[in-house]
Design an enzyme around this catalytic site. Structure first.
Site, PDB file in Angstrom:
ATOM      1  N   ILE A 100      48.388  12.739  28.608  1.00 39.55           N
ATOM      2  CA  ILE A 100      49.124  13.967  28.318  1.00 39.55           C
ATOM      3  C   ILE A 100      48.371  14.847  27.321  1.00 39.55           C
ATOM      4  CG2 ILE A 100      50.509  13.020  26.429  1.00 39.55           C
ATOM      5  CD1 ILE A 100      52.913  14.598  27.714  1.00 39.55           C
ATOM      6  N   TYR A 139      50.788   8.160  33.731  1.00 39.02           N
ATOM      7  CA  TYR A 139      49.990   8.752  32.654  1.00 39.02           C
ATOM      8  C   TYR A 139      50.356   8.113  31.321  1.00 39.02           C
ATOM      9  CZ  TYR A 139      53.933  11.539  30.884  1.00 39.02           C
ATOM     10  OH  TYR A 139      55.123  11.940  30.322  1.00 39.02           O
ATOM     11  N   CYS A 140      49.488   8.341  30.331  1.00 39.82           N
ATOM     12  CA  CYS A 140      49.737   7.877  28.960  1.00 39.82           C
ATOM     13  C   CYS A 140      49.291   8.987  28.006  1.00 39.82           C
ATOM     14  CB  CYS A 140      49.030   6.551  28.695  1.00 39.82           C
ATOM     15  SG  CYS A 140      47.229   6.620  28.825  1.00 39.82           S
ATOM     16  N   ARG A 141      48.693   8.628  26.886  1.00 41.83           N
ATOM     17  CA  ARG A 141      48.215   9.644  25.944  1.00 41.83           C
ATOM     18  C   ARG A 141      46.826  10.122  26.324  1.00 41.83           C
ATOM     19  NH1 ARG A 141      44.917   9.706  21.763  1.00 41.83           N
ATOM     20  NH2 ARG A 141      44.778   7.447  21.700  1.00 41.83           N
ATOM     21  N   GLY A 170      44.627   8.136  28.762  1.00 45.02           N
ATOM     22  CA  GLY A 170      44.145   7.631  30.037  1.00 45.02           C
ATOM     23  C   GLY A 170      43.777   6.159  30.053  1.00 45.02           C
TER      24      GLY A 170
END
Length: 126
Positions: free
Chosen positions: A117, A89-91, A93
């Site tokens: 996230i 995951y990242c911020r 997507g």
């Protein structure tokens, strides 16, 4: 022509099994599916944001591997086994898709991308 049909059909079927169009082959899953996997099996949770973003809040148990630093050596330090189940995951997507594709191209076989996230409805920690 009749003798060529089975060959043509075989080629079409093989072409359809090419995996994700973004490069390497990984699976995109929902955040609910990711949480279920976290709760029921051994997984590596991979945060591919930058250090300051990770420090401001991350999923419990997540390890940091910024997308821009992913290469064979860095990936091997965090994910020693190529068949490990890795949840990425990242911020929002975008970076997680890039990272998942890169990991798949490096030979990792169980990569699951679940977005960012910023829409994660479950627990985070700092």
């Amino acid at each position: 022509m009749k003798r060529m049909m089975p060959l043509l059909l075989s080629l079409l079927l093989l072409a359809g099994c090419g995996g994700n169009s973004a490069g390497g082959s990984y699976q995109q899953i929902t955040q609910e599916e990711a949480k279920e996997m976290m709760d029921t099996q051994e997984v590596i949770i991979l945060d591919v944001r930058e250090q300051d973003e990770y420090d401001s809040g991350h999923i419990p148990g997540a390890v940091l591997l910024p997308v821009g630093s992913i290469d064979e050596t860095a990936a091997a330090e965090v994910i020693p086994e190529k068949d490990s189940t890795v949840l990425v995951y990242c911020r929002s997507g975008n970076r997680s898709k890039t990272a998942s594709s890169t990991l798949a191209e490096l030979g990792y076989t169980n990569i699951y991308e679940f977005g960012g996230i910023n829409t994660w409805p479950y627990e985070t920690e700092t």
